[in-house]
Design an enzyme around this catalytic site. Structure first.
Site, PDB file in Angstrom:
ATOM      1  N   HIS A 102     -54.548 -21.963  -2.197  1.00 38.50           N
ATOM      2  CA  HIS A 102     -53.269 -22.627  -1.934  1.00 38.50           C
ATOM      3  C   HIS A 102     -52.144 -21.612  -2.086  1.00 38.50           C
ATOM      4  CE1 HIS A 102     -53.701 -22.744  -6.297  1.00 38.50           C
ATOM      5  NE2 HIS A 102     -52.378 -22.777  -6.352  1.00 38.50           N
ATOM      6  N   ALA A 103     -50.984 -21.985  -1.591  1.00 40.78           N
ATOM      7  CA  ALA A 103     -49.787 -21.156  -1.719  1.00 40.78           C
ATOM      8  C   ALA A 103     -48.623 -22.070  -2.091  1.00 40.78           C
ATOM      9  CB  ALA A 103     -49.509 -20.426  -0.413  1.00 40.78           C
TER      10      ALA A 103
END
Length: 147
Positions: free
Chosen positions: A67-68
């Site tokens: 994820h970011a």
């Protein structure tokens, strides 16, 4: 919302392998990209952050949640699940990853319920073992649906 409700259509898959961790991220995020939950910039941000910070998203042996940050291209909150038949390593000193749970968090709190439900599921050794041993997408979806 139930955990399964965070997974858009065609976001639970089984693949043979990925040639490296970059391809594993591409594979795990592809359904979120196709369903317009993220932009391609989001995938690039995950890879860039992994190069800078290491694989900070490894949750448990064999399990990673790439994820970011929301501002890097998250459009809607959602998840994907990819089981690799052959594990892939994210760093020389890390053990192999077979289960990738792609996360798109559109803001700082809309995904909290999903993360809590997922954490509870992954803490159940029986459920984690079943996820890692699943032979079909339906088996994976059924395990997620019970969470």
């Amino acid at each position: 919302m139930r955990l399964i409700d965070y997974f858009p259509e065609s976001s639970i898959s089984i693949k043979n392998s990925a040639k490296n961790w970059q391809e594993a991220i591409d594979i795990s995020m592809s359904s979120l990209l196709a369903n317009h939950y993220i932009t391609s910039d989001y995938i690039k941000a995950i890879k860039d952050s992994t190069l800078t910070n290491g694989p900070y998203y490894i949750l448990a042996p064999g399990v990673a949640m790439p994820h970011a940050r929301p501002e890097c291209g998250a459009i809607k909150t959602g998840m994907s699940l990819t089981l690799l038949k052959q594990e892939v390593t994210f760093a020389d000193d890390n053990e192999g990853i077979k289960l990738l749970i792609g996360l798109s968090a559109a803001d700082s709190d809309s995904h909290i319920g999903a993360i809590q439900a997922l954490s509870e599921l992954l803490c159940e050794e029986e459920a984690l073992t079943a996820l890692l041993a699943a032979k079909s997408e339906k088996q994976l979806a059924d395990i997620i649906a019970r969470a």
